[in-house]
Design a protein around this motif. Sequence first.
Motif, PDB file in Angstrom:
ATOM      1  N   UNK A   1      52.807  50.215  36.902  1.00  0.00           N
ATOM      2  CA  UNK A   1      53.105  51.636  36.713  1.00  0.00           C
ATOM      3  C   UNK A   1      52.078  52.246  35.765  1.00  0.00           C
ATOM      4  N   UNK A   2      51.654  53.464  36.061  1.00  0.00           N
ATOM      5  CA  UNK A   2      50.649  54.121  35.242  1.00  0.00           C
ATOM      6  C   UNK A   2      50.558  55.584  35.619  1.00  0.00           C
ATOM      7  N   UNK A   3      49.871  56.348  34.771  1.00  0.00           N
ATOM      8  CA  UNK A   3      49.583  57.752  35.068  1.00  0.00           C
ATOM      9  C   UNK A   3      48.489  57.779  36.137  1.00  0.00           C
ATOM     10  N   UNK A   4      48.289  58.930  36.787  1.00  0.00           N
ATOM     11  CA  UNK A   4      47.243  59.068  37.800  1.00  0.00           C
ATOM     12  C   UNK A   4      45.893  58.752  37.153  1.00  0.00           C
ATOM     13  N   UNK A   5      45.085  57.960  37.877  1.00  0.00           N
ATOM     14  CA  UNK A   5      43.714  57.716  37.428  1.00  0.00           C
ATOM     15  C   UNK A   5      43.596  56.859  36.186  1.00  0.00           C
ATOM     16  N   UNK A   6      44.608  56.059  35.870  1.00  0.00           N
ATOM     17  CA  UNK A   6      44.443  55.146  34.742  1.00  0.00           C
ATOM     18  C   UNK A   6      43.969  53.776  35.201  1.00  0.00           C
ATOM     19  N   UNK A   7      43.657  53.659  36.494  1.00  0.00           N
ATOM     20  CA  UNK A   7      42.978  52.452  36.961  1.00  0.00           C
ATOM     21  C   UNK A   7      43.889  51.364  37.492  1.00  0.00           C
ATOM     22  N   UNK A   8      45.058  51.732  38.104  1.00  0.00           N
ATOM     23  CA  UNK A   8      45.914  50.639  38.583  1.00  0.00           C
ATOM     24  C   UNK A   8      45.374  50.000  39.858  1.00  0.00           C
ATOM     25  N   UNK A   9      44.794  50.811  40.777  1.00  0.00           N
ATOM     26  CA  UNK A   9      44.271  50.208  42.012  1.00  0.00           C
ATOM     27  C   UNK A   9      43.070  49.313  41.720  1.00  0.00           C
ATOM     28  N   UNK A  10      42.252  49.706  40.744  1.00  0.00           N
ATOM     29  CA  UNK A  10      41.074  48.900  40.385  1.00  0.00           C
ATOM     30  C   UNK A  10      41.518  47.579  39.756  1.00  0.00           C
ATOM     31  N   UNK A  11      42.545  47.647  38.905  1.00  0.00           N
ATOM     32  CA  UNK A  11      43.042  46.419  38.283  1.00  0.00           C
ATOM     33  C   UNK A  11      43.668  45.513  39.340  1.00  0.00           C
ATOM     34  N   UNK A  12      44.358  46.118  40.309  1.00  0.00           N
ATOM     35  CA  UNK A  12      44.953  45.323  41.404  1.00  0.00           C
ATOM     36  C   UNK A  12      43.847  44.590  42.168  1.00  0.00           C
ATOM     37  N   UNK A  13      42.682  45.261  42.365  1.00  0.00           N
ATOM     38  CA  UNK A  13      41.537  44.605  43.021  1.00  0.00           C
ATOM     39  C   UNK A  13      41.121  43.348  42.281  1.00  0.00           C
ATOM     40  N   UNK A  14      41.047  43.456  40.932  1.00  0.00           N
ATOM     41  CA  UNK A  14      40.615  42.301  40.137  1.00  0.00           C
ATOM     42  C   UNK A  14      41.622  41.165  40.245  1.00  0.00           C
ATOM     43  N   UNK A  15      42.919  41.493  40.244  1.00  0.00           N
ATOM     44  CA  UNK A  15      43.945  40.443  40.359  1.00  0.00           C
ATOM     45  C   UNK A  15      43.798  39.717  41.698  1.00  0.00           C
ATOM     46  N   UNK A  16      43.532  40.497  42.784  1.00  0.00           N
ATOM     47  CA  UNK A  16      43.363  39.886  44.108  1.00  0.00           C
ATOM     48  C   UNK A  16      42.128  38.991  44.128  1.00  0.00           C
ATOM     49  N   UNK A  17      41.083  39.450  43.426  1.00  0.00           N
ATOM     50  CA  UNK A  17      39.828  38.710  43.443  1.00  0.00           C
ATOM     51  C   UNK A  17      39.966  37.417  42.641  1.00  0.00           C
ATOM     52  N   UNK A  18      40.589  37.489  41.442  1.00  0.00           N
ATOM     53  CA  UNK A  18      40.668  36.313  40.577  1.00  0.00           C
ATOM     54  C   UNK A  18      41.669  35.283  41.069  1.00  0.00           C
ATOM     55  N   UNK A  19      42.580  35.673  41.959  1.00  0.00           N
ATOM     56  CA  UNK A  19      43.503  34.676  42.513  1.00  0.00           C
ATOM     57  C   UNK A  19      43.024  34.227  43.892  1.00  0.00           C
ATOM     58  N   UNK A  20      41.800  34.652  44.270  1.00  0.00           N
ATOM     59  CA  UNK A  20      41.198  34.303  45.563  1.00  0.00           C
ATOM     60  C   UNK A  20      42.070  34.693  46.759  1.00  0.00           C
ATOM     61  N   UNK A  21      42.806  35.801  46.632  1.00  0.00           N
ATOM     62  CA  UNK A  21      43.631  36.263  47.748  1.00  0.00           C
ATOM     63  C   UNK A  21      42.753  36.916  48.802  1.00  0.00           C
ATOM     64  N   UNK A  22      41.696  37.617  48.340  1.00  0.00           N
ATOM     65  CA  UNK A  22      40.745  38.184  49.290  1.00  0.00           C
ATOM     66  C   UNK A  22      39.382  37.578  48.998  1.00  0.00           C
ATOM     67  N   UNK A  23      38.588  37.377  50.037  1.00  0.00           N
ATOM     68  CA  UNK A  23      37.247  36.836  49.827  1.00  0.00           C
ATOM     69  C   UNK A  23      36.335  37.975  49.388  1.00  0.00           C
ATOM     70  N   UNK A  24      35.193  37.627  48.845  1.00  0.00           N
ATOM     71  CA  UNK A  24      34.208  38.633  48.405  1.00  0.00           C
ATOM     72  C   UNK A  24      33.921  39.614  49.531  1.00  0.00           C
ATOM     73  N   UNK A  25      33.894  39.074  50.776  1.00  0.00           N
ATOM     74  CA  UNK A  25      33.498  39.911  51.905  1.00  0.00           C
ATOM     75  C   UNK A  25      34.563  40.962  52.227  1.00  0.00           C
ATOM     76  N   UNK A  26      35.842  40.573  52.050  1.00  0.00           N
ATOM     77  CA  UNK A  26      36.919  41.514  52.388  1.00  0.00           C
ATOM     78  C   UNK A  26      37.168  42.521  51.276  1.00  0.00           C
ATOM     79  N   UNK A  27      36.688  42.177  50.075  1.00  0.00           N
ATOM     80  CA  UNK A  27      37.002  43.024  48.928  1.00  0.00           C
ATOM     81  C   UNK A  27      36.237  44.338  49.004  1.00  0.00           C
TER      82      UNK A  27
END
Length: 441
Positions: free
Chosen positions: A10-36
Amino acid sequence: MKNIRNFCIIAHIDHGKSTLADRLLEYTNTVTQRELQSQTLDDMDLEKERGITIKSHAIQMDYELNGEKYVLNLIDTPGHVDFSYEVSRSIAACEGALLIVDAAQSVQAQTISNLYLALENDLTIIPILNKIDLPSANPEEVTDEIMNLIGCEYEDVLRVSGKTGEGVHELLKQIVKRIPAPVGDPDAPLQALVFDSVYNPFRGIEAYFKVVNGSIKKGQRIKFMATGKMYEADEVGTLKLKQQPKKEILTGDVGYIISGIKDAREVKVGDTITTFENGAEAPIEGFEEVKPMVFAGIYPIEAEDFEELRFSLEKLRLNDASLVFEPESSAALGFGFRCGFLGMLHMEIVQERLDREFNMDVITTVPNVSYHGYSKKDPDKMILINNPSEMTDPVLLDRVEEPYIKASIITKSDFVGPVMTLCIEKRGEIVNQSYLTSDRV
């Protein structure tokens, strides 16, 4: 079950939640570099263009800590107040929430309102300071604000940067450590909470759910409790970036179900799924009917497109549970629908989506609210007045009631004067005022 963690952001608009979600997906190897790609979870063009999240998205990540495997179910939520109903459903399916605050912008109004939603549902809150890599970041001051807001210790506030990935590994450890595992009875009758649904043109309606008690198997006969309809679970599975079919979804986990439902009205978000034989006696509590704030008429440009518009609105409602509509007719525009929206942004988004996803050319009337009129003949009978042409002769009316709201306005203390003046001009009555922090009222 002890290795499952369900949490939302949860966050205010534009505080970076989608970007942080990207990092979580990347660091847990849920998506490959190519899909990211940036904002991986925002899959509508409209979301990417405006840089806002409109829909909540669920995705499952696998994470290993000290040789033990954990399953993390992340539900990414919108930040704008017009979509607060989406946020409340996501919160109902979680045990914990990441509260993200931008280190450069500090605590904003939406952060506070979403935080209250989470606290009402007894979620464990993990406060996070995001964007610490910005030159304009002011971490010490903002940390103090967060501590004042939720009464936590200095060490509890995690510092991360969604852009550079700094502090994300520590965040993953803390999610496992602080957020409690889901509680439920694996042997009880099935109770699964539907928190979202989407329309798939080839397979019918897919409902996303969280299993609260019991478990759900492929091929089982199931029943939706609010509508009382029976189906067979053709496919159940978990939500990775693509869907992964499974034989069974166990207690505490989040998944999807496809059962060939064709009619959009048969799936209600917030409904409880149970089994046909030995089903649960009562549905899960805590879901509310949505209350629209802004009403407007939507009419097709060509009169013969009326039925087409009805189908489009029904499909759209699957994906957007806050949309409410009923048929109406107007002397000038013919047949159309009177729609209820949560706010002006919501109305604009619905219009855009009708155009893009369903190729519907529509005319939208000026937003208004409905009045209740009572005639002198029968003062107890209420007449609903949706637009000025329906207003009866004032001489025959006993009284007219208009809707009013109880609003909480969160503002910086410098603007209290002008805000009060504005409210009083609009016939507002002040109930009370309190200081949340030293400069927030």
